[in-house]
Design an enzyme around this catalytic site. Structure first.
Site, short mmCIF file in Angstrom:
data_model
loop_
_atom_site.label_atom_id
_atom_site.label_comp_id
_atom_site.label_asym_id
_atom_site.label_seq_id
_atom_site.Cartn_x
_atom_site.Cartn_y
_atom_site.Cartn_z
N ASN A 206 0.73 -1.28 0.15
CA ASN A 206 -0.52 0.24 0.07
C ASN A 206 1.04 1.72 -0.21
OD1 ASN A 206 0.32 0.38 3.09
ND2 ASN A 206 -0.18 -1.21 2.69
N ASP A 275 -3.82 -6.30 5.18
CA ASP A 275 -4.84 -7.05 5.63
C ASP A 275 -5.09 -8.44 4.56
OD1 ASP A 275 -5.97 -5.69 7.79
OD2 ASP A 275 -7.20 -5.24 6.40
N LYS A 285 9.60 -16.70 -11.24
CA LYS A 285 9.24 -15.32 -11.46
C LYS A 285 7.55 -15.61 -12.27
CE LYS A 285 9.46 -11.35 -14.21
NZ LYS A 285 9.90 -10.49 -15.43
N PHE A 319 -4.08 3.31 14.36
CA PHE A 319 -5.18 3.88 13.49
C PHE A 319 -5.64 3.21 12.45
CE2 PHE A 319 -2.68 7.78 13.40
CZ PHE A 319 -1.30 7.85 14.05
N LYS A 333 -13.36 -0.02 15.17
CA LYS A 333 -12.08 -1.01 15.26
C LYS A 333 -11.26 -0.99 16.50
CE LYS A 333 -11.01 -0.78 10.96
NZ LYS A 333 -10.05 0.37 9.49
N LYS A 337 -10.54 -4.21 18.95
CA LYS A 337 -9.50 -5.23 19.01
C LYS A 337 -8.77 -5.10 20.11
CE LYS A 337 -8.15 -4.20 13.77
NZ LYS A 337 -7.58 -4.23 13.16
O1 PMT Z 1 2.98 5.71 7.05
P1 PMT Z 1 2.24 7.71 6.36
O2 PMT Z 1 2.37 8.12 4.90
O3 PMT Z 1 2.24 8.63 7.00
O4 PMT Z 1 0.00 7.63 6.30
C1 PMT Z 1 0.04 7.58 7.22
C2 PMT Z 1 -0.96 6.21 7.80
C3 PMT Z 1 -2.18 7.22 6.68
C4 PMT Z 1 -0.36 5.16 7.17
C5 PMT Z 1 -1.66 5.86 8.85
O5 PMT Z 1 -1.91 7.02 9.74
C6 PMT Z 1 -2.70 4.64 8.98
O6 PMT Z 1 -3.94 5.01 8.82
N1 PMT Z 1 -2.14 3.47 9.84
C7 PMT Z 1 -3.48 2.48 9.84
C8 PMT Z 1 -3.57 1.85 8.63
C9 PMT Z 1 -4.85 0.75 8.78
O7 PMT Z 1 -4.31 0.12 8.04
O8 PMT Z 1 -5.40 0.87 9.01
P2 PMT Z 1 -6.56 -0.38 8.92
O9 PMT Z 1 -7.87 0.02 8.95
O10 PMT Z 1 -6.33 -1.42 7.71
O11 PMT Z 1 -5.92 -1.07 10.24
C10 PMT Z 1 -6.31 -0.46 12.03
C11 PMT Z 1 -5.49 -0.74 12.66
O12 PMT Z 1 -4.78 -2.42 12.66
C12 PMT Z 1 -4.39 0.01 12.00
O13 PMT Z 1 -3.22 -0.10 13.58
C13 PMT Z 1 -3.61 -1.86 11.95
O14 PMT Z 1 -1.98 -1.18 12.02
C14 PMT Z 1 -3.75 -2.32 12.28
N2 PMT Z 1 -3.43 -3.73 11.97
C15 PMT Z 1 -4.35 -4.05 10.72
C16 PMT Z 1 -4.12 -4.81 9.85
C17 PMT Z 1 -3.11 -6.14 10.61
N3 PMT Z 1 -3.77 -7.47 9.77
N4 PMT Z 1 -2.80 -6.05 11.50
C18 PMT Z 1 -3.05 -4.75 12.46
O15 PMT Z 1 -2.31 -4.42 13.60
#
Ligand code: PMT
Length: 394
Positions: A206, A275, A285, A319, A333, A337
């Site tokens: 991403n 995810d 490849k 986040f 979330k 979580k």
């Molecule tokens: O890195 P930058 O360019 O500065 O951008 C910042 C950002 C947009 C990446 C950051 O601010 C942000 O929003 N990060 C979380 C992005 C994200 O993956 O969100 P999510 O809604 O998919 O996940 C929710 C939370 O679960 C996040 O804290 C993530 O770290 C966590 N997660 C998600 C999937 C997974 N398999 N394991 C996790 O721990």
């Protein structure tokens, strides 16, 4: 007594440096002034010397041996370096590592915070080259005070005016007032994207640049925490004083975080973890002979959910990067979580989310309250998030 090195560069706004020095001295700071030769064309060193009550360092190559010693002692003795007004020339030099004057060498040799107050013609300020260098320096932890808009010396109107001396001094005071309120705490931050391999040359990933997570790690370290940053692949320099563990996949991030979790007091998951990953990784490849290629994907481990299930003393911060129903999805979330707080980014808003230096966020708390924030730099947002975490400890 705090020691401020005031750098003055060649600009019509250089006269305001006298007022800035005067305000700083009145507030009890020791002020050492470095003027570039161009600055000395706009304001005399005698004026700056009379106000700062210290000899002024005017950059001259004919006193080279003394110059070499001066920049080291000024750099080491500074609690903060303020460059006001800061010209495009000086900022470009610092950004590209050119140290051919006393001010640039002092900035390069210091470990103190460096604050630039740019002042220039609007066209210069908005020039993509200048903006590129400024953003680059911001990413490295240099601080910029945004110029005001208004009538400029060149007769035009626009952004580029040096802000009022009072405003600059207030910003400096705020920066110097960095509290060590995370002393003794172990903060674990994750940042950046993960990469999930498809074959030896391709991966799913991403747009995360890591800027948000790195800003959090840098600010937590400044506030006295012992910080470990588990980072996916980014182009960012490791923040000073922070232990960085480099990972690529969600699985690697999961293992690193799991190991560190028992000793952490605070965990902030700013990483954008993939995810899904391909169920199988091709050993060779994949050739493009077929018109359509289907990939079977499986879920990666949800690291934050694991932490939520296993937390005891830790403050857990997530986040949420969302494109619709931002607050509802983030709240979901937070609950699922078992988090203490979550920072919701609305990716549809300009200046928010991936790659940019700013963010637009709402912080949601476990108890149901919310803090909606205006657009701010990722460094500023990191400070607000840490302030909120500190309140939870109190
Ligand atoms: O890195 P930058 O360019 O500065 O951008 C910042 C950002 C947009 C990446 C950051 O601010 C942000 O929003 N990060 C979380 C992005 C994200 O993956 O969100 P999510 O809604 O998919 O996940 C929710 C939370 O679960 C996040 O804290 C993530 O770290 C966590 N997660 C998600 C999937 C997974 N398999 N394991 C996790 O721990």
């Amino acid at each position: 007594m705090k020691n401020i090195v005031l750098g003055v560069t060649g600009s019509i706004a250089a006269y305001k440096a006298a007022e800035i020095a005067s305000l700083l001295v009145k507030k009890g700071y020791q002020v050492q002034v470095i003027m570039t030769p161009a600055a000395a064309e706009f304001i005399t060193s005698l004026t700056m010397q009379s106000i700062s009550q210290h000899p002024v360092h005017v950059d001259m190559f004919n006193t080279l041996s003394q110059w070499e010693i001066e920049h080291i002692s000024l750099a080491q003795g500074a609690d903060l370096i303020l460059v006001a007004p800061a010209s495009a020339n000086l900022i470009g030099k610092v950004a590209s590592g050119i140290a051919d004057n006393l001010l640039a060498t002092t900035i390069m040799a210091t470990g103190a915070p460096v604050v630039f107050a740019p002042a220039m013609n609007t066209g210069m300020y908005e020039n993509p080259v200048f903006q590129h260098w400024m953003n680059f320096l911001k990413g490295m932890g240099y601080i910029f005070i945004e110029p005001d808009e208004g009538r400029l010396a060149c007769g035009t109107s626009g952004k580029g005016r040096l802000p009022a001396p009072e405003k600059i001094v207030a910003a400096v005071e705020q920066i110097l007032d960095v509290r060590k309120d995370l002393d003794g705490k172990h903060v674990l931050v994750t940042a950046g994207p993960t990469r999930e391999p498809i074959d030896p040359v391709r991966f799913l990933s991403n747009h995360s640049s890591g800027k948000m997570g790195y800003a959090l790690a840098r600010e937590a370290e400044k506030r006295g925490a012992q910080v470990t940053l588990v980072s996916g692949p980014t182009k960012l320099a490791p923040p000073e004083g922070v232990k960085v563990i480099a990972v690529k996949t969600a699985e690697e991030m999961f293992n690193a975080v799991k190991n560190l979790f028992p000793v952490a007091d605070i965990v902030i998951k700013a990483a954008a973890v993939a995810d899904f990953r391909p169920r199988q990784q091709a050993q060779e490849k994949i050739k493009k002979k077929r018109a359509v290629l289907s990939l079977e994907l499986e879920r990666t481990p949800d690291i934050l959910s694991y932490l939520g299930e296993h937390k005891d003393k830790q403050i857990l911060v997530g986040f949420a990067a969302e494109t619709r129903d931002v607050l509802t999805n983030a709240q979901d979330k937070l609950n699922r979580k078992n988090l203490d707080l979550i920072i919701a980014n609305d990716l549809t808003q300009e200046g928010a989310g991936f790659e940019v230096d700013t963010n637009v966020a709402t912080i949601l708390f476990k108890g149901g309250s919310a803090l909606t924030l205006p657009m701010m730099t990722k460094t500023e947002l990191a400070c607000v998030i840490l302030d909120e975490i500190i309140k939870l400890f109190q």
